[in-house]
Motif scaffolding. Structure first.
Motif, short mmCIF file in Angstrom:
data_model
loop_
_atom_site.label_atom_id
_atom_site.label_comp_id
_atom_site.label_asym_id
_atom_site.label_seq_id
_atom_site.Cartn_x
_atom_site.Cartn_y
_atom_site.Cartn_z
N ASP A 358 -26.86 9.72 1.49
CA ASP A 358 -26.87 10.29 0.29
C ASP A 358 -26.63 11.53 0.00
O ASP A 358 -27.01 12.30 -0.80
N ALA A 359 -26.24 12.02 1.18
CA ALA A 359 -25.86 13.77 1.35
C ALA A 359 -24.91 14.01 0.12
O ALA A 359 -23.91 13.44 -0.16
N ASP A 360 -25.24 15.24 -0.41
CA ASP A 360 -24.59 15.79 -1.50
C ASP A 360 -23.64 16.98 -0.83
O ASP A 360 -23.63 17.25 0.33
N ALA A 361 -22.90 17.56 -1.61
CA ALA A 361 -22.15 18.68 -1.26
C ALA A 361 -22.95 20.00 -0.67
O ALA A 361 -22.49 20.44 0.39
N GLU A 393 -14.78 15.31 -3.88
CA GLU A 393 -14.17 16.53 -4.15
C GLU A 393 -15.00 17.83 -3.90
O GLU A 393 -14.36 18.73 -3.43
N ALA A 394 -16.36 17.84 -4.28
CA ALA A 394 -17.17 18.86 -4.01
C ALA A 394 -17.38 19.12 -2.71
O ALA A 394 -17.68 20.06 -2.12
N VAL A 395 -17.54 17.91 -1.77
CA VAL A 395 -17.59 18.01 -0.29
C VAL A 395 -16.26 18.61 0.17
O VAL A 395 -16.35 19.62 1.09
N GLY A 422 -7.82 12.86 -4.30
CA GLY A 422 -8.19 14.15 -4.59
C GLY A 422 -8.90 15.15 -3.73
O GLY A 422 -8.38 16.47 -3.76
N ALA A 423 -9.82 14.65 -2.93
CA ALA A 423 -10.45 15.60 -1.91
C ALA A 423 -9.38 15.93 -1.02
O ALA A 423 -9.41 17.13 -0.40
N ARG A 424 -8.35 14.99 -0.38
CA ARG A 424 -7.67 15.49 0.76
C ARG A 424 -6.49 16.50 0.09
O ARG A 424 -6.24 17.35 0.72
N GLU A 425 -6.43 16.54 -1.04
CA GLU A 425 -5.24 17.50 -1.54
C GLU A 425 -5.90 18.81 -1.87
O GLU A 425 -5.35 19.76 -1.46
#
Length: 706
Positions: A358-361, A393-395, A422-425
């Motif tokens: 449940d960890a957030d950025a 994406e925030a992470v 999207g996160a990889r980009e």
């Protein structure tokens, strides 16, 4: 013309002529002109076509003679039949470099081979540097030069790539465009009639736009020159290579243990190991490492910390680290206390640091910040699985922010596909490598550490032992004069003694009476071995008896051994060797070399005895060997613990083994006519080592072969 000036004309030309430029879309001569324009090349472009006119808005020059004198670069796209004439005419106007894209040379047979030789000869006579033939061309993104017929223009980057295969070049360019990977230089070598991998290593080593060098190699012509160029290049920057085609079918059967084990693959692997080249098995692995080397700082140590939101992938990363040279970093107590302040009670606070699904950025960012600050941590892997609770994406932005300021290598592994694209980009744009799976990420970090360690290695120290080379030469000359193609044990011992190698007392006995006298002179217990140039592997025919401690057993053994040997077809039995026993506690090791056509003598080492070819637990290096080489060879075989001593056994004398290997290397260098050599076994014990059995296979000396 100096080589650097020639290469400047190739990579940084002020003007480019396209010989065989075409108005027809899809033709090579049209694609090259189109790519030069699309890449934004700022120099002058001269399309050359006898029909004149205009191509893509450029005025066409109708003949080579109409080009300016001292032209930097000409790209030749004409049919094969016109290539030689084009080269002569280009030479006449003082052209400095040519790229021959045209195919149909040595790759198609004898006629093509001779045409290629003629093309290379013209270029040598006129000091024109030549790339190709049968190549895709080259790219230099620093100046917008795209002199290829490939579709699309690669992005600008810090990775240089060269390849013998044009088809692979096309595939890699396309893959790089899809992955957003940029290049500094991109070179298709083609048939390598003039420029080859060695030239590329020398040029790219000093290229300020290149951080990492990639290469695909099928064969290397001058192995020693390549080895020297690679050693110089890897001190400056990482070199990553794929090598194919190292197991050609139909290799001749070899008589020695070394010959049976030392194939082309072993020679190339030794060359890569000794030169610091990082070898990968495929294109994907090559890209994985290139992304890390082109974006990340050099690690100061081997300690890795994994921060993850999922326990399973974290364990996979730890397993991958265990298989590498990396360590899972032991976190300081202060670091663990800081993690406790904001992580849930059920989080894993030790490496891997599992911050829970449940960890957030924000939690990711804090955890990364804390572990990065730990001086025991040298590199970090941010490992994420796309749980419903996480904004991937925030992470990614949090990972990128930490990586930008920490000064340590930070890579990511975002597992999945559609949910993490999207996160990889985001990470790619931030120059943080992102991998699909933990083992790929750990492999890249391991390569970073290994290269950092390579750059810190001391300069190799070569040892030259005192030797009586004149006596050894006389032994070999006399053997060749008698028509011998091999020197076995009792003949080879004279060579060993000339080099000061330790050998057991050995006497050739032609009768059982002589054997008894020899044993009395040496002292019991003794070993009895068949003496026959035609019997290489004595144990296979029952030709060795050890531990004989009285005359009666010795006489029986002599008769038994010689009778068995006489059954071997075409074997000339000279008698038996009576030899002193090695000291108690001795362990059998093996050393030998085989002369590789490209790289020269490949020296092998491993456990000895009758099973050496079956177990194949060997290490290899190319001669001449250094102190560092032999130290690594002895310690990198899997059975090294046996030599170190198990269950209370004392270790063998490693210095004595290393001396044998260094002397063997010197023999290989001193006598080019020795094709193969076996020392098997070498009996290593706590106080030294004895070369108990030796065999030399002779070929023609270099002078005679030429």
């Amino acid at each position: 013309m100096e080589r650097n000036d020639q290469l400047k004309a190739l990579f940084d030309p002020q003007a480019v002529a396209v010989i065989g430029a075409s108005r027809t879309q899809g033709k090579v001569g049209h694609l090259v002109v189109s790519n030069l324009l699309a890449a934004g090349y700022q120099g002058k472009i001269f399309p050359v076509n006898p029909h004149g006119g205009e191509i893509l808005g450029l005025t066409v020059t109708s003949s080579i003679e109409g080009l300016p004198r001292g032209l930097d670069l000409a790209v030749i796209c004409v049919p094969r039949a016109e290539v030689i004439e084009s080269l002569e005419r280009l030479a006449a106007i003082g052209t400095r470099a040519v790229v021959i894209i045209t195919a149909g040379f040595k790759e198609v047979g004898r006629k093509g081979y001779y045409l290629e030789e003629e093309a290379a000869s013209i270029c040598r006579r006129h000091s024109m540097i030549m790339l190709g033939p049968n190549c895709l061309g080259l790219v230099n993104t620093a100046n917008g030069l795209n002199a290829t017929f490939a579709a699309g223009n690669p992005e600008k980057g810090s990775i240089a790539f060269f390849s013998q295969s044009g088809a692979l070049c096309i595939a890699i360019l396309d893959a790089a465009l899809g992955k957003g990977i940029g290049f500094s230089k991109f070179v298709s070598l083609g048939n390598k009639a003039a420029l080859d991998e060695t030239d590329m290593l020398r040029a790219l080593k000093d290229d300020p736009d290149t951080k990492v060098i990639l290469g695909y190699v099928e064969n290397i012509n001058d192995g020693q020159a390549f080895l020297r160029a690679a050693q110089e290049a890897t001190i400056e920057k990482p070199v990553i290579m794929i090598k194919s085609g190292t197991t050609p079918a139909g290799a001749r059967a070899a008589s020695s243990h070394t010959g049976a084990m030392a194939g082309a693959e072993d020679a190339y692997q030794a060359a890569f190991t000794q030169s610091g080249i990082i070898r990968v098995r495929g294109v994907e692995d090559m890209f994985h490492l290139a992304m890390a080397f082109s974006t990340q700082p050099t690690p100061t140590g081997p300690n890795l910390c994994v921060v993850t939101n999922s326990g399973g992938p974290g364990i996979l990363a730890a397993d991958a680290a265990e298989r590498s040279k990396l360590n899972m970093a032991p976190l300081r107590g202060q670091t663990v206390d800081q993690l406790k302040e904001f992580l849930p009670n059920y989080a894993a606070l030790y490496n891997p640091v599992d911050i829970i699904g449940d960890a957030d950025a924000s939690r990711f960012s804090k955890a990364l910040e804390v572990v990065i600050a730990d001086p025991m941590v040298h590199m970090v892997l941010a490992l994420l699985t796309p749980t419903p609770a996480v904004d991937v994406e925030a992470v990614a932005r949090a990972v990128a922010a930490q990586a930008a300021v920490c000064g340590k290598p930070v890579v990511a592994c975002f597992m999945g596909e559609s949910k993490v694209s999207g996160a990889r980009e985001i990470l790619r744009r931030a120059h943080v490598p992102c991998y699909n799976y933990p083992d790929s990420a750990v492999m890249a970090l391991d390569a970073l550490f290994r290269h950092a360690e390579w750059k810190k290695r001391p300069l190799p120290v070569e040892i030259c032992y005192m030797s009586n080379t004149f006596h050894a030469r006389d032994v070999l000359d006399r053997a060749k004069a008698k028509g011998f193609t091999e020197l076995v044990e009792f003949q080879a011992q004279d060579v060993l003694k000339a080099y000061g190698l330790p050998v057991p007392k050995t006497i050739l006995a032609r009768t059982s009476d002589e054997a008894a006298q020899a044993a009395k002179s040496i002292g019991y217990p003794v070993v009895l071995k068949i003496a026959s140039p035609q019997i290489s592997h004595k144990s296979d025919v029952g030709g060795v008896v050890v531990g004989i401690d009285n005359e009666e057993d010795l006489r029986k053994a002599f008769l038994s051994v010689t009778n068995r040997a006489k059954r071997v077809k075409e074997a000339y039995v000279m008698g038996c060797l009576v030899q002193e026993m090695a000291p108690k506690g001795s362990r059998e090791v093996f050393a030998g070399f085989k002369r590789d056509p490209q790289f020269g003598p490949l020296v092998l080492f491993g456990l000895g005895g009758v099973y050496v070819e079956v177990l194949r637990d060997v290490s290899g290096r190319l001669a001449p060997l250094s102190l560092l080489d032999v130290g690594e060879m002895v310690r990198e075989i899997k059975s090294y613990p046996i030599l170190r001593g198990v269950r209370g056994e004392p270790p063998v004398d490693f210095r004595a083994i290393e001396d044998v290997l260094l002397t063997l290397s010197q023999i290989a260098v001193d006598f080019p006519e020795i094709e193969e050599c076996d020392f098997n076994p070498v009996m290593a014990y706590p106080g030294g080592a004895l070369v108990v059995d030796a065999r030399f296979t002779l070929g023609k000396p270099v002078a005679e072969e030429s």
